[in-house]
Design an enzyme around this catalytic site. Structure first.
Site, PDB file in Angstrom:
ATOM      1  N   GLU A  80       0.853  -1.203   0.000  1.00  0.00           N
ATOM      2  CA  GLU A  80       0.000   0.000   0.000  1.00  0.00           C
ATOM      3  C   GLU A  80       0.889   1.253   0.000  1.00  0.00           C
ATOM      4  OE1 GLU A  80      -2.226   0.822   3.652  1.00  0.00           O
ATOM      5  OE2 GLU A  80      -1.777   2.868   3.032  1.00  0.00           O
ATOM      6  N   HIS A  81       1.920   1.245   0.841  1.00  0.00           N
ATOM      7  CA  HIS A  81       2.845   2.388   0.846  1.00  0.00           C
ATOM      8  C   HIS A  81       3.499   2.570  -0.527  1.00  0.00           C
ATOM      9  CE1 HIS A  81       3.610   3.671   5.187  1.00  0.00           C
ATOM     10  NE2 HIS A  81       2.618   2.804   5.273  1.00  0.00           N
ATOM     11  N   GLU A 157       6.000   3.778  11.400  1.00  0.00           N
ATOM     12  CA  GLU A 157       4.559   3.662  11.610  1.00  0.00           C
ATOM     13  C   GLU A 157       4.261   2.600  12.660  1.00  0.00           C
ATOM     14  OE1 GLU A 157       2.311   2.909   8.052  1.00  0.00           O
ATOM     15  OE2 GLU A 157       0.396   2.901   9.131  1.00  0.00           O
TER      16      GLU A 157
END
Lengths: 451, 434
Positions: A80-81, A157
C-alpha cells in the site's frame, strides 16, 4: 494528510462494519446505482450524488493481511505504501502531486481483508483520478531503492501504532494467541522483523497476484453523470488484462480448546487494560445480525450496557466496550475491553466484564434496550449518507459481502432480531471455557542492562 | 417566537459577488444569540451545534479544568431529569447530544434524524439552560478526568502538546491544559462550576449553527420556543488578553519516557486571519509541510525514510495562533530529522519558493475548499469559525481571492518573519538511547 497511508489495526478492522453507510430503504438506492463488471473482471459501482460539486473515487483490492503467509507478514500494507511511489510514466510523488494540484485529497488503508485507496476531489477531475488509479493498478515501479527507504517509514509507523501504544500492543498480542491457524493471528502492519526483511521480489509477486482488475472493486460517488463515468471507466481500465484468479485463503481456524491468556507488562503504560475475545461467525451466519445488535447494546453511547454498568454504576472503569466485525471475510473475534480506574484491579474488572457476559446469557435484554439499539443502528445508516465518501465506502463494503444490494436488507435483518436471539448467541459464542484474555499491566522500567 | 422578533437582518447577502452562495444564512436573535443556518434537505438529518465562548481560556485563575468540567457535566443531569435519563432519551431515537470544551469555546452538539428534531431541541435547551450539576456526578467525573489525564501520559503527542502550550503562551491562559491537571481538577468545587456556568453560558456569547433538513424559518421558530427566554446576564462578557503580538523566548525541553520513538514538536506563536501576513503564511505552511508533496514530507519521509508522521500546521484561534512543525522518528533519528526540518524552515525564508510549488499550493488550497464542507459536521465547524473569527459568510470566495493573490515574494517575506527556527521552542518526548 497528516498521517497519510493508514493502517487499520485489528480493533479498527474489527469495526470495519461500523463505518458502512447505507440508505434505509430499498428504494433509496436500488434504482440509482449503476453497476457493471468489465470483461477483465473489474467490478464497478457508480452513484450520482449532486449535493456538492465533489466526487469520491475509491478502489478496493480484495487483499489484506489475511492473504499473507508466515514469514512475510506486512506485505499487503507495505505494498500500500509503495502504491504512492511511482510508475514508469509518473515518478514517485507524482500521484500525490497531481491529486493536490487538482485540489484533491487522497489516502489509503490496509485492513485484514482489504486494501482501499481513495481520492476525494472536485467532480470535474474524475477523469484524472481514473487514469491515475488505472496506471498504478498495473504499472507500479517497485524500485528496490524506494522500497528500502519506505521500509524505514513503515517501521516508524509500527513504532507509533504498536511498540509505543499499549492498546495496539495488547490487541496484537491477544490476536496472536486467539488464532493459531488463521492469518488473522498476525498484525496488519506485520511483525517488525519481517517488515525489515521483506524483499523486492516478494512485493512484486504479491502485487502481480492481487492487483488485478478481477480482484478489485471501483466505486465512484458524486456530482457526476453515471453513464458517462462508466463509459470512461471502460476506456481507462478496459485494456488492463484480467489476471489469474488469486489463490483462495484456505486456512480455517479450528475450534478453540480451552482458555488462552496473555499478560503483557509494558513500561510506560499508565493504566492496565483488560481484553476478552471470543471466536464468532461472520456475516454469512444467520446469527450475525444478533451479534451486531449485541455489540451496539454493549457499547454504543452512554446508555449502553458496559458504559452504564462498569463506568457509571460500579465506577470501576475509565472506559469499556465491545466490538464485532460483521463484515469480516472469515470468522473473526468478538472483543470486550475495559480500562480500570485507579484503585481497581484488573482481576476485579475482568470478573465484572465476565459477569456482564453471564447476564447476557441468563437474562433477556429488556425491550427498551433492544429497541434503542435497533434505532441507533438505523439512524447511523441514515447519517452515513451524509458524505459522498462514506456512501462510496458503504457500497463497496457490502459489495465485498456479495452485493451492494445487501445494504437494503441490513436494517430489516437487525429489526428482526429478538431478545431470545441475543440470549441464544451469547450462550452459543461466549462459553466461559473458550475465552481469550489479554491483560496489559504497567511495568517498572527494566534495570539498565550492561552495554 | 415573540422574544425573538428583533431579528437583525441577514447579513452580507448583498455583499457577496454574483454567482457565489454564502455558506449560511445569518441572523442575530433578540437575546443576542447568533443563528447560522445551512439548509441541506437531501438526507433527513439535522445537526445543531451551539458554540459558547466558555472554553478553558476562561478558567478561573488557579483553577484549570473548570471550563472543561462544566461542559462535561452539562449532559449529566438537568433540573428535569438525571443524566442516565437524558442518555436514554436521546439514544432511544438514535441521536447524540454531547458537550465538549476546547481552549476558546465549548460546543454542545445535537445530531438527530429530522423526525426527532423536537425532542432533540428540548434536550439541548435543557442542558444549556438548566443543568443541575449534581455533586455526585461531579465527583464521578473528576475521578474519570484524573484517570484520563494519567493515561494521557502514555501518549507522546499529548505530552509534547502540553509542554509546547506552556512554552508558547507563558502567563496566558492558553498555557494550561484544557482538562486541567490531576491536582487542579481534584480541587474543583460545585460552586465554581455553578458560577462558571452562570457567567459564561449566555446567549450573547453563543453561536448556533444548524445544518441539515430544516428551513431557516422552521428552526428559528423551534429554537425561539425553547431558547427565546434565555436572557443574557447583566455583566459584560469576560475579556481575555491577546497572545498574538507576544513572542516568548524559544526554549528547548526534552522529556524522557519509555518509548522506542521520539516525538518532536517545534512551535511558536503566529498570526490569525485578520493579519495581512496570514494568507501568505498559509501558502508558506503548505509548501513547507502541508501535504504529501511538501518539502518536509519529501525530504524527511520520502527521501530519507526518517518519519511516518511529518508535517507543519498553522492553527489560528480566537486569542492567538500557533505554527507547529511535528515529526515522529526513531530515538536515534532525532538529530538528523530535526536538522533537515530546520534546514527546510530556514530555506523558506532564504530563497523564493518555485513557481511550480506556489502553483501547486494555490491550486490545492483553492481547489480543495469544497472538501472542507463535505459533511454536516464540517459545514457546522466552518460556519462557527467564520462567525468567531469574523471571516464573513462569503469566506470561500474571499479565501480564493486572497490565496490567489499571494506571490512567491510574499511567501518568502512571511517565512523569513515567522519560520526562523531560532524563534521556535522545541519539545522532544523520547525514549532513552544507548
Amino acid at each position: 494528510m497528516r498521517t497519510a497511508r493508514l493502517v487499520a489495526l485489528s480493533l479498527l478492522a474489527a469495526a470495519i462494519f461500523a463505518a458502512a453507510p447505507a440508505p434505509v430503504t430499498a428504494s433509496g438506492h436500488s434504482g440509482e446505482v449503476l453497476e457493471a463488471t468489465l470483461d477483465n473482471g473489474l467490478r464497478v459501482l457508480v452513484l450520482e450524488d449532486r449535493r456538492s460539486p465533489i466526487v469520491s473515487v475509491q478502489v478496493w483490492y480484495k487483499v489484506g493481511s489475511r492473504n499473507e503467509r508466515p514469514g512475510a507478514t506486512g506485505l499487503a500494507h507495505f505494498l500500500e505504501h509503495m502504491m504512492f511511489k511511482g510508475t514508469p510514466t509518473r515518478g514517485k510523488g507524482e500521484f500525490a502531486r497531481l491529486v493536490e494540484q487538482n485540489g484533491g485529497q487522497d489516502n489509503a488503508f490496509t485492513a485484514q481483508d482489504v486494501t482501499s485507496y481513495f481520492v476525494n476531489i472536485a467532480a470535474d477531475k474524475v477523469d484524472l483520478v481514473l487514469r491515475l488509479e488505472a496506471d498504478r493498478m498495473r504499472n507500479l515501479l517497485l524500485d528496490p531503492k524506494e522500497i528500502d527507504s519506505e521500509r524505514q517509514v513503515v517501521m516508524e509507523e509500527r513504532r507509533t501504532r504498536t511498540e509505543d501504544d499499549p492498546d495496539g500492543l495488547l490487541s496484537e498480542e491477544l490476536s496472536a494467541i486467539a488464532f493459531k491457524a488463521h492469518p488473522y493471528r498476525w498484525p496488519i502492519i506485520g511483525w517488525m522483523e519481517e517488515i525489515n526483511r521483506i524483499n523486492p521480489p516478494e512485493l512484486r509477486a504479491f502485487y502481480d497476484t492481487y492487483y488485478v482488475p478481477n480482484n478489485a472493486i471501483l466505486a465512484v460517488v458524486g456530482d457526476v453523470k453515471a453513464p458517462d463515468v462508466l463509459a470512461r471507466i471502460r476506456e481507462v481500465f478496459g485494456g488492463i488484462p484480467r489476471g489469474p484468479t488469486p489463490p483462495a485463503v484456505t486456512a480455517v481456524e479450528p475450534p478453540q480448546i480451552g482458555e488462552r491468556r496473555v499478560i503483557v507488562r509494558k513500561a510506560g503504560a499508565q493504566l492496565p487494560i483488560v481484553s476478552i475475545a471470543y471466536h464468532v461467525p461472520n456475516h454469512a451466519s444467520p446469527d450475525a445480525p444478533a451479534l451486531e445488535l449485541l455489540s451496539t447494546i454493549l457499547s454504543e453511547g452512554r446508555a449502553s450496557r458496559l458504559y452504564r454498568k462498569l463506568v457509571y454504576e460500579k465506577r470501576m472503569a475509565l472506559g469499556a466496550g465491545g466490538d464485532y466485525s460483521y463484515a469480516s471475510v472469515d470468522p473473526n473475534l468478538f472483543w470486550f475491553y475495559a480500562t480500570p480506574l485507579p484503585g481497581h484491579t484488573v482481576e476485579a474488572l475482568e470478573r465484572a466484564l465476565l459477569d456482564e457476559i453471564e447476564v447476557l446469557k441468563s437474562e433477556p435484554v429488556p425491550d427498551e434496550e433492544l429497541a434503542r439499539a435497533k434505532n441507533q443502528i438505523e439512524a447511523s445508516f441514515v447519517w452515513r449518507q451524509d458524505s459522498v465518501h462514506s456512501r462510496a465506502s458503504g457500497l463497496v463494503r457490502f459489495e465485498m459481502l456479495g452485493s451492494w444490494r445487501l445494504l437494503d436488507r441490513f436494517v430489516p435483518m437487525i429489526r428482526a432480531v429478538t431478545a431470545a436471539d441475543i440470549q441464544r448467541v451469547a450462550r452459543a459464542y461466549f462459553p466461559s471455557d473458550k475465552k481469550n484474555v489479554g491483560v496489559l499491566l504497567p511495568a517498572e522500567p527494566p534495570a539498565p542492562a550492561g552495554k | 417566537m415573540r422574544l425573538l422578533t428583533r431579528v437583525v437582518a441577514a447579513l452580507l447577502l448583498s455583499a457577496v459577488p454574483a454567482g457565489a452562495a454564502p455558506i449560511a444564512q445569518r441572523e442575530v436573535l433578540g437575546n443576542g444569540m447568533t443563528l447560522l443556518v445551512a439548509e441541506r434537505s437531501a438526507i433527513p438529518i439535522v445537526s445543531v451545534s451551539v458554540y459558547l465562548r466558555a472554553g478553558s481560556v476562561f478558567d478561573p485563575p488557579g483553577a484549570p479544568g473548570v471550563a472543561s468540567l462544566t461542559a462535561d457535566l452539562l449532559t449529566r443531569g438537568t433540573a428535569r431529569r438525571p443524566g442516565p435519563e437524558l442518555d436514554r432519551a436521546i439514544e432511544f431515537v438514535g441521536g447524540s447530544l454531547e458537550a465538549d470544551a476546547g481552549k476558546d469555546g465549548v460546543t454542545v452538539s445535537l445530531a438527530v434524524l429530522k423526525k426527532d428534531l423536537a425532542l432533540g431541541l428540548d434536550l439541548l435547551a435543557e442542558v444549556l439552560r438548566e443543568p443541575a450539576f449534581p455533586e455526585d456526578e461531579l465527583k464521578r467525573r473528576v475521578a474519570e478526568v484524573q484517570a484520563a489525564l494519567k493515561r494521557s501520559e502514555e501518549n507522546p503527542e499529548t505530552v509534547a502538546g502540553r509542554a509546547l502550550g506552556q512554552a508558547l503562551y507563558p502567563g496566558h491562559p492558553y498555557a494550561h491544559p484544557t482538562q486541567g491537571t490531576i491536582e487542579s481538577v481534584g480541587k474543583i468545587t460545585r460552586e465554581q462550576v455553578l458560577r462558571f456556568h452562570r457567567e459564561h453560558y449566555r446567549p450573547d456569547a453563543a453561536v448556533v449553527a444548524v445544518v441539515g433538513d430544516v428551513t431557516r424559518d422552521e428552526i428559528r421558530r423551534e429554537l425561539g420556543a425553547r431558547l427565546g427566554g434565555w436572557a443574557a446576564p447583566a455583566g459584560a462578557r469576560a475579556a481575555v488578553p491577546s497572545a498574538i503580538a507576544v513572542l516568548p523566548p524559544a526554549i528547548t525541553r526534552t522529556l524522557t519516557r519509555e518509548l522506542t520513538q521520539a516525538t518532536v514538536y517545534m512551535g511558536r506563536p503566529a498570526i490569525r486571519q485578520d493579519h495581512p501576513d496570514y494568507f501568505p503564511l498559509v501558502l508558506a505552511n503548505y509548501v513547507l509541510g502541508g501535504g504529501s508533496a511538501s518539502r518536509l514530507y519529501t525530504r524527511v519521509r520520502e527521501e530519507r525514510g526518517l518519519a511516518y508522521s511529518i508535517y507543519s500546521s498553522l492553527s489560528p484561534a480566537r486569542y492567538g495562533a500557533s505554527f507547529v512543525v511535528g515529526l515522529q522518528t526513531r530515538n536515534e533519528g532525532v538529530d538528523e530529522a530535526m536538522r533537515l526540518a530546520k534546514e527546510e524552515m530556514s530555506r523558506m525564508g532564504r530563497e523564493q519558493v518555485t513557481a511550480a510549488e506556489l502553483d501547486l499550493a494555490r491550486a490545492y488550497l483553492i481547489g480543495s475548499f469544497p472538501l472542507r464542507m463535505d459533511t454536516s459536521g464540517k459545514v457546522a465547524r466552518l460556519m462557527i469559525a467564520v462567525e468567531e473569527y469574523g471571516l464573513g459568510l462569503d469566506y470561500p470566495d474571499r479565501y480564493k481571492e486572497r490565496i490567489g493573490r499571494v506571490t512567491a515574494a510574499d511567501v518568502q517575506r512571511v517565512a523569513a518573519r515567522y519560520l526562523d527556527p531560532a524563534t521556535f521552542s522545541v519539545i522532544t518526548v523520547r525514549g532513552k538511547t544507548n
